[in-house]
Motif scaffolding. Structure first.
Motif, short mmCIF file in Angstrom:
data_model
loop_
_atom_site.label_atom_id
_atom_site.label_comp_id
_atom_site.label_asym_id
_atom_site.label_seq_id
_atom_site.Cartn_x
_atom_site.Cartn_y
_atom_site.Cartn_z
N GLY A 62 0.92 -1.45 0.01
CA GLY A 62 0.04 -0.01 -0.12
C GLY A 62 0.90 1.29 -0.07
O GLY A 62 1.66 1.47 1.06
N LEU A 63 0.78 1.88 -1.15
CA LEU A 63 1.98 3.10 -1.25
C LEU A 63 0.87 4.43 -1.57
O LEU A 63 1.38 5.06 -2.47
N GLY A 64 0.01 4.48 -0.74
CA GLY A 64 -0.74 5.82 -0.83
C GLY A 64 0.04 6.80 -0.33
O GLY A 64 1.37 6.72 0.00
N MET A 66 0.22 7.74 2.83
CA MET A 66 0.74 7.35 4.22
C MET A 66 1.71 6.23 3.86
O MET A 66 2.97 6.10 4.37
N ASN A 78 2.15 -1.95 -4.61
CA ASN A 78 1.08 -1.06 -4.62
C ASN A 78 0.16 -1.48 -5.61
O ASN A 78 0.84 -1.80 -6.80
N ARG A 79 -1.02 -1.59 -5.70
CA ARG A 79 -2.05 -1.97 -6.72
C ARG A 79 -1.66 -1.18 -7.92
O ARG A 79 -1.57 -1.71 -9.09
N CYS A 139 -0.59 -0.81 4.70
CA CYS A 139 -1.52 0.54 4.93
C CYS A 139 -2.21 0.86 3.89
O CYS A 139 -1.74 1.34 2.66
N VAL A 140 -3.24 0.49 3.56
CA VAL A 140 -4.30 0.36 2.51
C VAL A 140 -5.52 1.33 3.17
O VAL A 140 -5.62 1.67 4.20
N LEU A 161 -1.12 -1.02 9.57
CA LEU A 161 -1.42 0.26 9.97
C LEU A 161 -2.54 1.05 9.25
O LEU A 161 -2.66 2.12 9.29
N ASN A 184 -6.46 2.02 8.85
CA ASN A 184 -7.43 2.65 9.98
C ASN A 184 -8.62 1.66 10.11
O ASN A 184 -9.30 1.30 9.00
N VAL A 226 0.20 12.82 10.22
CA VAL A 226 -0.27 12.87 8.83
C VAL A 226 1.22 12.67 8.16
O VAL A 226 2.50 12.54 8.93
N1 FVH Z 1 -3.10 10.25 5.18
C1 FVH Z 1 -3.50 10.54 6.46
O1 FVH Z 1 -3.35 11.66 6.72
C2 FVH Z 1 -3.80 9.43 7.36
C3 FVH Z 1 -3.36 9.43 8.79
C4 FVH Z 1 -3.85 8.53 9.65
C5 FVH Z 1 -3.94 7.21 9.03
N2 FVH Z 1 -4.42 7.13 7.90
C6 FVH Z 1 -4.84 5.98 7.33
O2 FVH Z 1 -3.72 5.27 6.63
C7 FVH Z 1 -4.47 4.36 5.51
C8 FVH Z 1 -3.82 4.71 4.24
O3 FVH Z 1 -4.20 5.99 4.13
P1 FVH Z 1 -3.40 7.05 3.02
O4 FVH Z 1 -3.40 8.61 3.23
O5 FVH Z 1 -2.27 6.21 2.37
O6 FVH Z 1 -4.58 6.81 1.76
P2 FVH Z 1 -4.57 6.72 0.21
O7 FVH Z 1 -3.34 7.98 -0.43
O8 FVH Z 1 -5.85 7.18 -0.38
O9 FVH Z 1 -4.04 5.39 -0.13
C9 FVH Z 1 -4.87 4.32 -0.26
C10 FVH Z 1 -4.06 3.07 -0.67
O10 FVH Z 1 -5.07 1.91 -0.68
C11 FVH Z 1 -4.73 1.55 -1.76
N3 FVH Z 1 -6.03 0.49 -2.04
C12 FVH Z 1 -7.32 0.99 -2.39
N4 FVH Z 1 -8.15 0.35 -2.55
C13 FVH Z 1 -7.46 -0.84 -2.91
C14 FVH Z 1 -7.93 -2.03 -3.46
N5 FVH Z 1 -9.05 -2.63 -3.63
N6 FVH Z 1 -6.86 -3.11 -3.72
C15 FVH Z 1 -5.63 -2.92 -3.33
N7 FVH Z 1 -5.06 -1.58 -2.91
C16 FVH Z 1 -6.11 -0.55 -2.58
C17 FVH Z 1 -4.42 2.24 -2.71
O11 FVH Z 1 -3.82 2.06 -4.00
P3 FVH Z 1 -3.85 2.80 -5.37
O12 FVH Z 1 -5.01 3.27 -5.46
O13 FVH Z 1 -2.73 3.86 -5.06
O14 FVH Z 1 -3.55 1.46 -6.37
C18 FVH Z 1 -3.36 3.33 -1.92
O15 FVH Z 1 -2.13 2.47 -1.71
C19 FVH Z 1 -5.91 4.53 5.77
O16 FVH Z 1 -6.46 3.52 6.43
C20 FVH Z 1 -6.18 5.88 6.41
O17 FVH Z 1 -7.34 6.01 7.08
C21 FVH Z 1 -3.98 8.16 6.97
#
Ligand code: FVH
Length: 287
Positions: A8-10, A12, A31-32, A64-65, A90, A92, A120
């Protein structure tokens, strides 16, 4: 040295992987949407093209997804590969989601720590942020040095659901404060007052002054004693609170965010808590 795969490379997950790399850990990333791995590969990460490759590459798997449904989907794809691995999730989620994942990991002979990130992305790897952890204490202690690459660590107990519970309680406090600010600024803007000066000179100092009572407030909750040294009794507050609702109406501002609190105050009065402190509401909510 611990080897780490970050899945998971969003915003966070990328920050987490970057912090591990900065601290010299061999880090594999998946990452997806594969392209999000490129910046990390340029910083020394190895890219896994499949979930299975990512899991096989390292002893510790940091997930972390977006949601825990996605964590389940990831584990579904690599059921056998997680045997003998340590999962640090990690993402949420709720306490029960964490407990279910812990059971699932144990069934597959993997270790499981759940984490709640209190930061963050720019705070990762700095002392400004920390991560709450729950799960088996020996697993946490073995990994703590590695996890410190992400910032502070706070272990909150063996029940896997506790990190999520603490995390959500902290976020509840934060959202409560934000909702208060939103309503206050809507009210003050309705008279054309500049928000910035109001926040800086009045609201922010007022909230800090009131925060001085928060330890005493929590002590009353622990003691279950809400009626000693009360300076602002609930009955008085319930009567005055209506002015917040009515003033919003007069100014053309919705009071919907605050109406439930009026109902709770009224309920407390109906139950005879007129002379109690607001801390008694904690007991009322725990029904
Ligand atoms: N960012 C923040 O401020 C908060 C701080 C506190 C903790 N949260 C939690 O951390 C988790 C991840 O948050 P994030 O900020 O990295 O979120 P995004 O940038 O939106 O990335 C989402 C990742 O999830 C992957 N993903 C989504 N759907 C799928 C799926 N069906 N299969 C595989 N992966 C999936 C997404 O992949 P991609 O869209 O890039 O392909 C990203 O890697 C979250 O629990 C927060 O609540 C962050």
């Amino acid at each position: 040295m611990t080897t780490i795969s970050v899945l998971g490379l969003g915003a966070m997950g990328s920050a987490l992987a970057k912090a591990f790399l900065k601290n010299g850990y061999a880090t594999t990333v998946w990452n997806r949407t594969e392209a999000k791995a490129d910046a990390l590969v340029a910083q020394g990460a190895s890219k896994a093209s499949t979930i299975e490759q990512a899991i096989e590459a390292s002893d510790t798997l940091v997930l972390c997804v977006v949601t825990n449904d996605v964590v389940h989907a990831i584990l579904d794809e690599a059921k056998d590969a997680i045997q003998g691995k340590t999962i640090v999730n990690l993402t949420n989620g709720t306490p029960n989601q964490a407990r279910d994942l812990a059971v699932r990991a144990t069934k597959h002979h993997a270790e499981y720590l759940d984490g709640g990130i209190m930061a963050v992305p720019p705070m990762i790897g700095t002392e400004a942020g920390y991560v709450l952890y729950s799960g088996p204490q020996p697993v946490f202690e073995r990994l703590e040095k590695t996890l410190r690459a992400l910032g502070g660590t706070k272990y909150v107990g063996a029940d896997a659901g506790l990190a999520a519970l603490y995390d959500l309680a902290l976020l509840t406090g934060m959202y409560g404060q934000t909702i208060g600010q939103v309503q206050a600024l809507a009210l003050i803007r309705s008279a054309g007052v500049e928000a910035e000066g109001f926040m800086r000179d009045l609201l922010d100092p007022w909230m800090k002054a009131m925060a001085a009572f928060s330890t005493e407030f929590a002590q009353q909750v622990d003691a279950g004693n809400h009626t000693e040294n009360v300076v602002s009794p609930l009955g008085m507050q319930a009567a005055a609170f209506h002015n917040l609702i009515d003033a919003a109406g007069e100014q053309g501002v919705s009071a919907d965010l605050f109406k439930p609190l009026q109902s709770l105050l009224n309920e407390a009065v109906d139950q005879g808590h007129d002379n109690a402190d607001l801390s008694v509401l904690v007991d009322l909510l725990r029904r």
